[in-house]
Design a protein around this motif. Structure first.
Motif, short mmCIF file in Angstrom:
data_model
loop_
_atom_site.label_atom_id
_atom_site.label_comp_id
_atom_site.label_asym_id
_atom_site.label_seq_id
_atom_site.Cartn_x
_atom_site.Cartn_y
_atom_site.Cartn_z
N GLY A 1 -10.05 3.54 -1.54
CA GLY A 1 -9.61 2.65 -0.46
C GLY A 1 -8.16 2.81 -0.07
N ASP B 1 -5.34 3.70 8.14
CA ASP B 1 -6.46 4.21 7.35
C ASP B 1 -6.66 5.71 7.50
OD1 ASP B 1 -7.45 4.22 9.88
OD2 ASP B 1 -8.86 2.57 9.57
N THR C 1 0.12 -4.48 2.30
CA THR C 1 -1.30 -4.34 2.65
C THR C 1 -2.22 -4.73 1.50
OG1 THR C 1 -1.26 -2.06 1.93
CG2 THR C 1 -0.84 -2.46 4.26
N ARG D 1 -3.16 -2.75 -0.61
CA ARG D 1 -4.02 -1.58 -0.82
C ARG D 1 -3.16 -0.43 -1.36
NH1 ARG D 1 -8.03 -1.58 3.80
NH2 ARG D 1 -8.38 0.63 3.35
#
Ligand SMILES: Cc1cc2nc3c(=O)[nH]c(=O)nc-3n(C[C@H](O)[C@H](O)[C@H](O)COP(=O)(O)OP(=O)(O)OC[C@H]3O[C@@H](n4cnc5c(N)ncnc54)[C@H](O)[C@@H]3O)c2cc1C
Lengths: 287, 778
Positions: free
Chosen positions: B56, B136, B281, B283
């Motif tokens: 991810g 992304d 984020t 992430r």
């Protein structure tokens, strides 16, 4: 797309707007990586085996496939055929690049420092351009100068080189010992049948330059009939040096020397380099 | 420092040891053990930071300033945020506020905290980071970064370091990073012979083949874990935490696949931006720089301008040296003050001179920031003082070797800083070694030999225009941090059963520390299987991989920890035999007693045992240079002598270095092969500086940020490097008596090449790199 034949390739090119042909990808990927090029589709030429070789035509012409790699052109059989092109191919980058980089890619990229370009210019080569439903023949110099450029949908397939069977030389100045682009290069061929010298200077202008007056002048300085030691055609060393100056002066005009401080010095230096290369090239050709 | 006798001679392999080591693997100190990562790197299977992956993950991209100097009037990030796939956009406003409660870009720096993570208010160099994006897809991230609208108001660009003194401050901290006056002796002294010179050194870039890359992973506790090829994990952790307003223990730095570093790796802006994007984020975020960005991001070598005047007596003995040294530090301070100390302190070189008057400055400009690079400061002055000595030799009509012999420094002599050189200074012996070394043959005499002419194979070289030149140079550089820097490292050695593990946060940046640590433990404990634990910032600090410090400081810590384990191992055995531990030795994988009664394999003694110890090493302290450049500022100094042979095509100005012969003062050769590798690497890098490498700028803009434009030496540009001597005069205060080996050959090689080009062409050669126009005669 990986067409297996020339016909398939030109069909694919015609059918896919925005598609770009790719051979060794040594120029193309650099442009992609730098963000200058984002092709909609790629048409790989690697499987078109006929373009990777060469053949003779009418006894006096070699027909070279656009897919010939620099490494292939550097091999002895090819070097015996067109020594100057082999010399250029030998210096066109490090081995990894020369193993995949092609003649066609070098011409299509048409970089000022493209090493095969002055050689093809001086050999007065022509290119065959193919598109769906037809081909045309264009002098390399017209292709490079933009007089008659490669059009969308066209593929460079063959390069026709008249064979001379006489000394020919390619010299490249880089300022270093490892592989590098030319800061200046000179291709020079003798054409004894016509008692002519032809010369092209690479990397100093957007396209290779032909100093026609210097060529004609020096042809008159050579004693074409005399054979010196070991069969060398004779020329007065002073004339060879003057030829160098003549060529350099023609390619880097006086105006460039009066440019702004740095540019003027650069031009003067380039002129000197070209002069040395032209003199040495003539010397080697006449040896 | 105590050094047990059993490790002072290279251990020979016993049959038992040979079995364990699987064949004739070199064992212990003095052997030429091979690096563990050598094969994976050669095979292309070594995992670098750019190969990292996390489930991810998002991709980071940075927006950099196109201007060398401008005020940021406004930043509009909405176009970036509007792009689908974009998860965060950060600017200086997202970093902790400055002391006045307004964003200041969280400035940081190794000496002065003057360099913002993301530019705030003003950009001071081309390529300075302004904003960053996480998205992304890497392309989305780059597109988004490019879509951020920044309104700049252009400011006057200062690119000439000499101008920096006379222009308004480019930064609230001012334009002068440091002025170091060095004065010793009689200012009125005059020599019978005076030579003067002006020397220039260009901007060399470390140009690491592995461009910057890293991965940040947010932690559940609000902290962040950074996977980077850091060469200073604890320093990087602390600075990253400070810039993010976090406690240091909330940031964990895991060192991954260092591609080889001759300097610092990922700059702080890269690290903090990456961490910030991950925190924003929630992430994992990965970022890899393009080649062009890489040239903009990391620091380069200080360009230098050096004015020298040497006074000598009629025999060529130095009477006085006067110099003005100006280092262009670029936009931010980084380690300029440190580089300047080396430049000033070693401004005379390894020579004795009673009267020295030097002014050295490091200044701020709008050029790319300069930082650490092998022999920073010392390299630039070496080119200048060696050029001066060649001039002196020419004026006196004596041999360049002879002029150096007459002035050579020896152990005990004072440096211009007043510090006596107490370590071995075998300068004269180094000179003798290169002087006695045979010269490469001229291929002209041997038509069979394939003469690689300047210009390379298939080049335009013409033997008739080629001149050969021979040049000599001497140089010196300190090792370890200077001027009072606290040098310390910690290591743990653990033995369980038949193998040992070293836990030490000293990063093997290619200098070979991991190999050395393995050899140390093998020598002290007789264990052949030694693992080096991966490095992270949870371990005790070992300090940066710089200034040739790890062999000494971290090697010392490993040795001490191993000795402590050795004591634990031997004590019960000694007690059993009713003798003291000192009467037992470990050699050839066997524990023996002085009387030969005991002869037990180490593996047997260790069976089923778990032993460990942690130790520190802290060399003797140094002091800052005072206002006249005086003080005991350096822990120790390494010396090197070099002879370069070059061929020059004097019509085209092409130079090929044919041969470099090196004699180096190594204290003790702990791994001869590794030393030779380091010398070859340093010579290659410095030949790049001498002939090819120059990160060129125009009006502060970098002109050649690519590996086509920035010319790195290849195998064809690099000569045969021959080692005439590795002089092993032990430095008694150093760990194992060994000196750092990587920096000093890099310092000396450019001067040697310049001397050789001078000899070949008769031209003055006053600047580096030596371009074709500097080597063209007539
Ligand atoms: C490190 C490095 C060093 C280099 N050094 C040199 C050097 O010293 N001298 C030198 O001259 N060059 C050098 N190059 C450039 C390059 O390698 C050569 O120009 C090479 O000949 C390009 O061939 P290619 O097959 O790789 O072309 P590609 O990259 O595949 O294609 C280049 C361009 O030509 C087009 N094209 C290719 N084939 C055809 C075709 N048959 N018909 C129509 N269009 C076509 C492509 O669409 C593309 O636009 C170097 C490149 C690199 C990366």
């Amino acid at each position: 797309m990986l067409p297996a034949s020339l016909d398939e390739a030109v069909e694919a090119l015609a059918a896919t707007p925005g598609a770009v042909p790719v051979a060794g990808a040594t120029d193309l990927m650099e442009a992609v990586n730098a963000g200058r090029l984002r092709p909609a589709a790629l048409i790989g030429l690697g499987r078109i085996t006929e373009l990777r070789g060469w053949r003779y035509e009418d006894g006096g012409t070699a027909v070279l496939g656009a897919g010939l790699t620099h490494a292939r052109m550097d091999r002895p059989d090819f070097a015996a055929l067109i020594p100057a092109l082999a010399d250029a191919a030998r210096t066109a980058g490090p081995p990894q690049i020369r193993n995949v980089g092609t003649l066609g890619g070098n011409i299509a990229t048409a970089a000022p420092a493209g090493d095969t370009l002055p050689v093809l210019t001086v050999l007065e080569a022509t290119a065959t351009l193919a598109r769906a439903g037809g081909t045309r023949e264009v002098p390399i110099s017209h292709l490079l100068t933009g007089l008659d450029p490669l059009r969308p949908g066209e593929l460079l397939t063959w390069v026709r080189v008249p064979l001379l069977h006489a000394p020919q030389v390619f010299l490249k100045a880089t300022g270093r010992s490892g592989p590098a682009r030319a800061s200046a290069s000179v291709a020079l061929v003798l054409d004894p049948a016509r008692r002519a010298v032809r010369c092209a200077v690479g990397a100093v202008a957007p396209v290779p330059l032909r100093p026609l007056e210097a060529e004609a002048w020096v042809a008159g300085c050579i004693d074409w009939d005399a054979r010196g030691e070991e069969g060398a055609a004779l020329i007065d060393p002073a004339a060879a040096a003057a030829f160098g100056e003549y060529v350099a002066g023609a390619c880097i005009p006086d105006g460039a020397l009066d440019g702004p401080e740095g540019a003027g010095a650069l031009a003067a230096r380039l002129r000197r380099t070209v002069s040395v290369l032209a003199r040495r090239a003539l010397g080697r050709a006449l040896k | 420092m105590s050094s047990p006798t059993d490790i002072s001679s290279p251990a020979e392999l016993s049959p038992a040891g040979a079995e364990e080591a699987q064949g004739a693997e070199p064992f212990g100190l003095g052997g030429s053990a091979l690096r563990n990562d050598a094969l994976p790197k050669a095979l292309g299977i070594y995992p670098y930071a750019a190969d990292l992956w996390a489930e991810g993950l998002l991709w980071g991209a940075v927006l950099r300033s196109p201007h060398p100097h401008a005020r940021i009037v406004a930043i509009d990030t909405t176009p970036a945020l509007a792009l689908p796939g974009v998860h965060a956009v950060v600017t200086a406003a997202d970093l902790p506020l400055g002391p006045e409660g307004i964003p200041d870009g969280a400035p940081s720096g190794p000496i002065v905290a003057d360099r913002p993570i993301l530019a705030s208010g003003v950009v001071r160099h081309h390529g300075e980071p302004v904003a960053a994006v996480a998205a992304d897809h890497p392309d989305t991230a780059r597109l988004a970064a490019a879509s951020i609208r920044v309104e700049y108001e252009l400011l006057e660009v200062v690119t000439d370091p000499e101008q920096s003194f006379n222009v308004p401050p480019l930064h609230p901290e001012g334009n002068l990073f440091r002025h170091l006056p060095l004065r010793t002796g009689d200012p009125e002294a005059v020599g019978e012979i005076i030579v003067e010179g002006l020397y220039q050194v260009g901007r060399q870039d470390p140009a690491p083949l592995g461009a910057e890359a890293g991965l940040a992973v947010p932690r559940p506790d609000g902290g962040v874990e950074l996977h980077l090829s850091s060469t200073d994990p604890h320093g990087d952790r602390d600075r990253t935490a400070a810039c993010l307003g976090l406690e240091p223990d909330r940031v964990r730095l895991v060192v991954t696949g260092v591609p080889g570093a001759t300097t610092d790796r990922e700059d702080l802006s890269f690290q903090v931006t990456l961490a910030l994007l991950a925190l924003r984020t929630g992430r994992p975020v990965k970022m890899t720089l393009t080649r062009e960005e890489s040239f903009h991001a990391h620091t380069s070598r200080h360009p230098a301008l050096l004015r020298y005047r040497h006074h000598a007596d009629a025999e060529g003995r130095l009477v006085k040296v006067e110099a003005q040294i100006l280092l262009d530090g670029g936009a931010y301070a980084d380690v300029s003050a440190e580089a300047l100390a080396a430049a000033a302190a070693f401004s005379v070189g390894p020579y004795v001179c009673p009267n020295v008057f030097v002014d050295a400055w490091a200044v701020r400009t709008n050029n790319p920031p300069a930082g650490r690079m092998r022999g920073e400061g010392a390299l630039q002055t070496c080119f200048a003082y060696e050029s001066q000595l060649d001039q002196l030799a020419a004026q006196l009509g004596v041999d360049p070797l002879e002029i150096r012999r007459r002035n050579a420094m020896a152990t005990g002599d004072p440096m211009p800083t007043g510090q006596a050189v107490t370590c071995p200074a075998p300068v004269a012996a180094l000179l003798d070694a290169i002087a006695d070394s045979p010269l490469p043959a001229l291929p002209l005499d041997d038509p069979e030999a394939d003469w690689l002419l300047p210009g390379g194979p298939g080049g335009a070289g013409d033997p008739a225009a080629v001149r050969r030149g021979i040049g000599y140079a001497l140089g010196m550089v300190h090792m370890l941090g200077a001027e009072g820097e606290d040098e310390v490292s910690t290591a743990t050695v653990r033995v369980s059963g038949d193998h040992a593990t070293v836990i030490c946060a000293a990063v093997d940046s290619g200098q070979g520390f991991a190999t050395l640590a393995r050899q140390i433990v093998q020598s002290v404990l007789g264990v052949s299987e030694v693992y080096i634990a991966p490095v992270d910032s949870d371990q005790s600090a070992a300090g940066p991989s710089a200034r040739g410090r790890h062999t000494w400081v971290s090697g010392g810590a490993v040795e001490r920890a191993a000795l402590m384990v050795r004591h634990q191992l031997l004590q019960p055995i000694a007690a059993n035999f009713g003798m003291s531990v000192e009467l037992l030795t470990i050699a050839d994988g066997k524990i023996s007693s002085y009387d030969g009664v005991l002869g037990m394999p180490v593996s047997e003694a260790l069976e089923g045992k778990e032993l460990w110890a942690t130790a520190q090493c802290r060399p003797h302290p140094t002091e800052p240079l005072d206002e006249s450049g005086q003080g005991d500022a350096f822990v120790s100094i390494a010396f090197c002598a070099m002879r370069a042979v070059v061929d020059v095509d004097i019509e085209l100005g092409a130079v090929r270095v044919v041969d470099v012969t090196v004699a180096q003062d190594v204290g003790r050769a702990l791994n001869p092969r590794q030393i030779e590798d380091r010398i070859e690497a340093a010579v290659a890098q410095s030949i790049g500086l001498a002939l090819l490498e120059d990160l060129r700028t125009e009006g502060g803009r970098i002109l050649n940020p690519s590996l086509t434009g920035y010319r790195l030496p290849t195998a064809l540009d690099t000569p045969d490097v021959r080692i005439a001597a590795l002089l092993e005069e032990r430095d008694v205060v150093a760990t194992f008596g060994a000196k750092a080996v990587s920096a000093v050959p890099a310092v000396v090689a450019p001067a040697a090449v310049a001397a050789a080009v001078r000899a070949a062409t008769g031209l003055p050669v006053g600047r580096l790199p030596i371009l074709p126009e500097d080597a063209t005669v007539g």
